[in-house]
Design a protein around this motif. Structure first.
Motif, PDB file in Angstrom:
ATOM      1  N   PRO A 112      18.728   9.304  -1.143  1.00 59.49           N
ATOM      2  CA  PRO A 112      17.891  10.112  -0.307  1.00 59.49           C
ATOM      3  C   PRO A 112      17.678   9.097   0.929  1.00 59.49           C
ATOM      4  N   SER A 117      17.491  15.648   4.807  1.00 56.01           N
ATOM      5  CA  SER A 117      17.036  16.853   4.025  1.00 56.01           C
ATOM      6  C   SER A 117      18.143  18.308   4.282  1.00 56.01           C
ATOM      7  N   TRP A 379      17.759  15.913  -6.862  1.00 56.76           N
ATOM      8  CA  TRP A 379      17.301  15.323  -5.526  1.00 56.76           C
ATOM      9  C   TRP A 379      15.801  15.042  -5.363  1.00 56.76           C
ATOM     10  N   LYS A 383      14.052  11.304  -4.672  1.00 51.99           N
ATOM     11  CA  LYS A 383      13.225  11.044  -3.423  1.00 51.99           C
ATOM     12  C   LYS A 383      11.603  10.606  -4.035  1.00 51.99           C
TER      13      LYS A 383
END
Length: 886
Positions: A112, A117, A379, A383
């Motif tokens: 990330p 995003s 994801w 993060k």
């Protein structure tokens, strides 16, 4: 011809009727004749024969050849015995054509810090889901690899919409046989022992494998315990592949006892606290869908009772700490073609293939149906990992490379192999309240692998307090506890390395660390007049010693530290190579050995010593290249024997001769200077008998070095080779337990009083599942040369030994005091008290030889790098200090 899936596949193999209608699961389908079946390629119906690894490899090559647009086969290494390690990717043609894009997309989601995003949202919307199915990590767990072939065939041959949806939404990775060497051992032995018809009797030869079983690999490792140390190619190669693909789901398919049914997620307690809540919820979803499929087929199953998710060293645990959902599936094993259960039912090999096949399909379906959720959770996990590190007051972990150059380099490389980002300083610096030398290693926990960093480096991973309370309650009622495996595994502790932690570091230049485990060494002052010296104390100098001995160089080793006139000091155990003792090309040969071993070798122009022994002192021993024998076969532990052989051969770089236990009764051992007895699971007194005891005793007295581990140390005591004793449980009360049929009355005034009475009989100490313990080291002996004043060991089991008295020998490593003994993991309070100051390493001279006894296994799972120098001292120092008639 249209057939129900299970009927079509299994009827031809004679595996019995299907127990439920499969139409409701969407499994009625046509099968394309184009796709080669197992019978087409291997010549027998699926499930009718236990396939060899070579046959399975041929089958997957045939699938790739027939469906090049849907199947890609990737090799990730080879076993010690030269068999290929591989996996296949199966999906629709579009997904396979874009497999490179899929991998790039997963790498982007996995990092990330380099992905926005918006980019992540696009990838989550577009990427297929992925699942990795790993079969046959234990070579004698035979049904899952066959199910892997069946799963691959079905995905490619089935013509129904449900299967096509799975392929459209999912890339399925199949590792058909994780342990080809172990499976090959099982298959060849099994068919050697079959008769006119297969026996279902559990006492038949078919169901009782000879030593070693097919469970382990060539070096007899349980590969499902190697996911921390990554010592074996089967696991290290698979880890590389997983870090390249980042599958969203990982399933490790096993077998268990034949009297059970089928087990799948969710796992039992305790859970590792570093597993995310979203992961636990998703594991429940997977299990619930599996249950639906099993209900439809009338298959029994269970969940949550055994196989916990605490220890990260399993294949079904390790991927969790990178954000993958990972789980174990276990099928009752026929351990052959058929097996009669305790209820009188006949369990077949095909039953196992069926159930593993259904579990595989149901989990693929979950991956397909939950595609977007799984990608989003992955994801979010990565993060969250970065954010957790940023918030931590211990964001940075620093390990000074100077304390143990070989160990710290190996740890840094190993962490990199685990997918952890590790950096190295190019200058000295101050941080965490300490000074660090140039070359120190830095791990920023604010990285996507934050949870992997934590579970590998944290000194303590806690089990939930209510779980511990329940274990105490079970103990008090004489019930077994629920702790399944070791409770401690911190890599810095097992490497005996100190780590410092702090919230921030000064600005400085850092370089990225690679996965190399050994940094090339070097030789300075190649034209030195007298010779060369290498400081002792890490595995770099240990590898230099073994390589030099194998090269035929003459090596001396100092029992004591020494200092040259210019103030240069060397610790006890340091290696000395003089020109007078060696050939003219000594400098060139040592230069090459320094590079490969990692050692730093220094040329010296004088032998004048101002403190410590001169090179010609009796405190300086020539190290002769010893012949090492290792006890093999029953009743010795195949795992500990294999771990020990691997460590000496592959990490020390020195050959070992394995000798079967029965041969040791009467064999002429005069050619061997060292004999290692690993721990045993049976009675060595019965195995060796009086003849074997006399043979080994006479060999020691004539100059042999006998090294014993754990239960073999118990035998050394029984054989009067070691003047120690095995302790019973220490009692804290004076209650006398009844021995007569009629006795005086006894008033019990509390439940605790009752507990003390019930436990008042002579019993062994309570079993320890596996904790890391602190040892105090007597540094005034050649056996502990180069070893720091404290080291860490793994303590497992319930054997506690009495110390040697001074007139018999030395206790060179002893457990620390009760308050500081347990450094990681959970240890019962009574064990802390009784273990305190008891011996871990004992040395007792005997005639011209000696006995060196470890009360535990210093080679356990090849984890304990911090004890390697001690074992080197025992083997090579022992051989040089014994006094055989040469």
């Amino acid at each position: 011809m249209k057939k129900t899936l299970l009927a079509a596949v299994f009827a031809v193999a004679g595996l019995g009727p299907v127990q439920a209608d499969t139409h409701s699961l969407g499994l009625d389908t046509d099968y394309r004749a184009l796709t080669p079946s197992v019978e087409n390629v291997l010549g027998y119906p699926i499930g009718s024969r236990i396939s060899s690894p070579a046959a399975m490899y041929n089958y997957f090559q045939a699938l790739q050849q027939t469906h090049p647009d849907q199947v890609k086969l990737f090799n990730y290494g080879e076993t010690w015995e030269g068999r290929p390690l591989y996996y296949v990717a199966i999906s629709n043609a579009e997904n396979i054509a874009e497999l490179g894009d899929y991998r790039a997309g997963m790498q982007a989601l996995a990092n990330p810090q380099n992905t926005s995003s918006e980019q992540a949202e696009r990838l989550i919307n577009e990427l297929p889901a992925s699942i990795w199915l790993s079969y046959g990590v234990h070579g004698n767990e035979i049904s899952s690899p066959e199910a892997g072939m069946l799963t691959a065939w079905h995905l490619l041959a089935a013509d129904d919409q449900a299967t096509q949806d799975m392929l459209n939404n999912t890339v399925v990775f199949i590792d058909p046989v994780q342990n080809p060497d172990g499976r090959s051992r099982f298959v060849s032995r099994y068919y050697m022992n079959t008769g006119m018809e297969h026996s279902a009797d559990r006492i038949s030869v078919e169901h009782n494998e000879p030593w070693p079983s097919g469970r382990s690999n060539h070096y007899l490792f349980d590969l499902n315990r190697d996911w921390i140390a990554l010592t074996q190619p089967e696991v290290a190669g698979q880890v590389d592949a997983l870090l390249e693909t980042y599958p969203l789901i990982f399933v490790d398919l096993h077998e268990m006892g034949g009297d059970q049914t089928y087990y799948f997620t969710p796992e039992a307690r305790p859970y590792n606290p570093l597993i995310a809540k979203s992961q636990r919820e998703a594991l429940w979803t997977i299990g619930e869908n599996n249950g639906r499929w099993f209900d439809e087929h009338g298959f029994d199953y269970f969940t949550r009772e055994i196989f916990d998710a605490f220890y990260p060293g399993y294949g079904a645990s390790w991927p969790l700490y990178h954000g993958t959902l990972a789980m174990t599936y276990e099928m009752a094993s026929a351990r052959g073609h058929k097996f009669r259960t305790k209820d009188g039912e006949i369990l077949t090999y095909g039953d196992g293939v069926q159930r593993h096949f259904i579990a595989s399909l149901s989990t693929i379906e979950t991956a397909s149906n939950q595609r977007q959720r799984l990608l989003q959770d992955f994801w979010n996990y990565r993060k969250q990992a970065i954010e957790q590190g940023k918030k931590s007051d211990e964001r940075y972990v620093v390990i000074d490379s100077k304390q143990d150059p070989a160990g710290s380099k190996r740890l840094a490389g190993l962490l990199t192999q685990h997918g952890v980002q590790v950096q190295q300083s190019t200058q000295a610096f101050e941080a965490c309240g300490s000074d660090f030398s140039a070359g120190s290693y830095v791990i920023d926990t604010a990285q996507p692998a934050h949870f992997m960093v934590r579970t590998l480096l944290d000194e303590q991973i806690e089990m939930a307090p209510d779980f511990i309370a329940e274990q105490k309650r079970l103990r008090s009622n004489n019930l077994p506890d629920q702790i399944y495996d070791v409770t401690a595994w911190s890599l810095p502790l097992m490497f005996n390395l100190e780590q410092q932690r702090c919230a921030r570091l000064p600005r400085m230049e850092l370089s990225q660390v690679s996965g190399e485990l050994i940094a090339p060494g070097q030789l300075s002052n190649p034209d030195a007049k007298i010779g060369f010296v290498a400081a002792w104390g890490d595995m770099n100098s240990a590898r230099l010693l073994t390589a030099a001995l194998r090269e035929g160089l003459t090596v001396k080793q100092s029992d004591l530290a020494f200092t040259f006139k210019d103030g240069t000091s060397y610790p006890a155990g340091s290696l000395i190579f003089t020109r007078a003792d060696n050939t003219d090309d000594l400098s060139a040969r040592l230069t090459e050995l320094a590079v490969t071993s990692g050692a730093k070798v220094h040329g010296v122009d004088t032998s004048w010593i101002v403190d410590g022994p001169n090179f010609g002192s009796n405190n300086v021993q020539q190290v002769h290249a010893p012949r090492i024998a290792l006890a093999w076969d029953e009743p010795f532990s195949s795992l500990n024997a294999g771990h020990t052989r691997y460590l000496i051969e592959r990490q020390f770089g020195y050959p070992v001769t394995a000798i079967r236990a029965d041969q040791l009764r009467r064999a002429d051992l005069s050619r061997y200077q060292v004999l290692i007895l690993p721990t045993s699971y049976g009675s060595l007194t019965e195995t060796f008998g009086e003849q074997g005891q006399q043979n080994l005793t006479q060999w020691v007295e004539r100059g042999g070095v006998l090294i014993t581990f754990a239960n073999a140390t118990k035998w050394a005591v029984e054989a009067n080779l070691l003047a120690s004793a095995l302790e019973k449980e220490a009692k804290s009360n004076e209650l006398e337990v009844h021995t007569e049929k009629r006795v005086d009355g006894l008033l019990l005034n509390s439940a605790e009083h009752l507990h003390q009475y019930v436990n008042g009989a002579d019993t062994d100490p309570y079993w320890t599942s596996g904790v890391l313990t602190k040892l105090d080291v007597d540094q005034e002996h050649w056996l502990t040369a180069g070893v720091p004043e404290n080291v860490v060991s793994l303590t497992v089991g319930n054997q506690i030994f009495r110390p040697l008295t001074i007139n018999n020998g030395r206790n060179l490593m002893t457990y620390a005091g009760a308050d500081e003994l347990a450094v990681s993991g959970y240890l019962w309070a009574e064990n802390k008290q009784q273990l305190a100051h008891k011996p871990y390493l004992m040395w007792q001279p005997r005639g011209r030889g000696m006995v060196i006894s470890f009360t535990q296994e210093p080679t356990y799972r090849a984890y304990l790098d911090g004890l390697n120098v001690t074992l080197m001292n025992a083997i090579f120092g022992g051989a040089s200090h014994a006094r055989p008639l040469r």
